[in-house]
Design a protein around this motif. Structure first.
Motif, PDB file in Angstrom:
ATOM      1  N   SER A 184       0.970  -1.292  -0.305  1.00 50.22           N
ATOM      2  CA  SER A 184      -0.089   0.065  -0.028  1.00 50.22           C
ATOM      3  C   SER A 184       0.909   1.155   0.068  1.00 50.22           C
ATOM      4  O   SER A 184       2.107   1.012   0.518  1.00 50.22           O
ATOM      5  CB  SER A 184      -0.843   0.164   1.311  1.00 50.22           C
ATOM      6  N   TYR A 185       0.388   2.286  -0.565  1.00 50.69           N
ATOM      7  CA  TYR A 185       1.290   3.546  -0.826  1.00 50.69           C
ATOM      8  C   TYR A 185       0.326   4.866  -0.616  1.00 50.69           C
ATOM      9  O   TYR A 185      -0.826   4.676  -0.813  1.00 50.69           O
ATOM     10  CB  TYR A 185       2.225   3.497  -2.104  1.00 50.69           C
ATOM     11  N   ASP A 186       1.098   5.850  -0.458  1.00 48.05           N
ATOM     12  CA  ASP A 186       0.349   7.211  -0.319  1.00 48.05           C
ATOM     13  C   ASP A 186       1.486   8.061  -1.159  1.00 48.05           C
ATOM     14  O   ASP A 186       2.393   8.231  -0.165  1.00 48.05           O
ATOM     15  CB  ASP A 186      -0.177   7.664   1.066  1.00 48.05           C
ATOM     16  N   SER A 199       3.042  11.670  -2.777  1.00 46.98           N
ATOM     17  CA  SER A 199       2.706  12.938  -2.902  1.00 46.98           C
ATOM     18  C   SER A 199       2.624  13.534  -4.357  1.00 46.98           C
ATOM     19  O   SER A 199       1.902  14.576  -4.583  1.00 46.98           O
ATOM     20  CB  SER A 199       3.415  13.900  -1.848  1.00 46.98           C
ATOM     21  N   LEU A 223       4.053   8.981  -8.316  1.00 45.11           N
ATOM     22  CA  LEU A 223       2.620   7.991  -7.791  1.00 45.11           C
ATOM     23  C   LEU A 223       2.529   7.150  -9.329  1.00 45.11           C
ATOM     24  O   LEU A 223       2.269   5.727  -8.972  1.00 45.11           O
ATOM     25  CB  LEU A 223       1.469   8.924  -7.797  1.00 45.11           C
ATOM     26  N   SER A 230      -4.519   2.119  -4.103  1.00 45.80           N
ATOM     27  CA  SER A 230      -3.062   2.221  -3.876  1.00 45.80           C
ATOM     28  C   SER A 230      -2.999   0.962  -2.768  1.00 45.80           C
ATOM     29  O   SER A 230      -2.185   1.007  -2.124  1.00 45.80           O
ATOM     30  CB  SER A 230      -2.945   3.475  -2.623  1.00 45.80           C
ATOM     31  N   ASP A 288       6.464  10.542   1.007  1.00 48.01           N
ATOM     32  CA  ASP A 288       5.875   9.452   0.553  1.00 48.01           C
ATOM     33  C   ASP A 288       5.847   8.345   1.786  1.00 48.01           C
ATOM     34  O   ASP A 288       6.530   8.405   2.844  1.00 48.01           O
ATOM     35  CB  ASP A 288       6.580   8.949  -0.499  1.00 48.01           C
ATOM     36  N   LYS A 289       4.667   7.538   1.485  1.00 35.30           N
ATOM     37  CA  LYS A 289       4.526   6.489   2.387  1.00 35.30           C
ATOM     38  C   LYS A 289       4.249   5.173   1.766  1.00 35.30           C
ATOM     39  O   LYS A 289       3.440   5.305   0.936  1.00 35.30           O
ATOM     40  CB  LYS A 289       3.569   6.645   3.443  1.00 35.30           C
TER      41      LYS A 289
END
Length: 94
Positions: free
Chosen positions: A9-11, A13, A18, A35, A61-62
């Motif tokens: 999973s990701y977030d 910015s 992305l 995501s 970012d995560k």
């Protein structure tokens, strides 16, 4: 060695990063949500995935890679469209 399942999973910015992370994730797994991916990867493939993520992801970012054991996978429940998002192992015809 049999592939192990992982949630990715990701977030992210920045739109360009992305897209890069999404493309890399699609190469290694099945999209569950925007995501969130379910990846069935060997240790070598996991190393490649992790290395690729390290090249793209920046400090704002995560990204999370979480292992999913067989018992947890068997206990999962699904509803709605799409069915069970399992990635089948590759096989060889000899």
């Amino acid at each position: 060695m049999k592939p192990r399942h992982w949630y990715l999973s990701y977030d992210i910015s920045h739109p360009k990063r992305l897209r890069q992370v999404a493309k890399l994730a699609e190469e290694h797994g099945n999209r569950i949500q925007k995501s969130l991916f379910l990846c069935a990867v060997s240790p070598e493939q996991l190393t490649v995935l992790h290395r690729g993520l390290k090249q793209i992801v920046q400090s704002d970012d995560k990204v999370m890679l979480r292992p999913l054991c067989r018992h947890c996978r068997e206990q999962s429940r699904y509803q709605g469209a799409g069915g069970k998002p399992e990635r089948h192992e590759p096989f060889w015809i000899v």
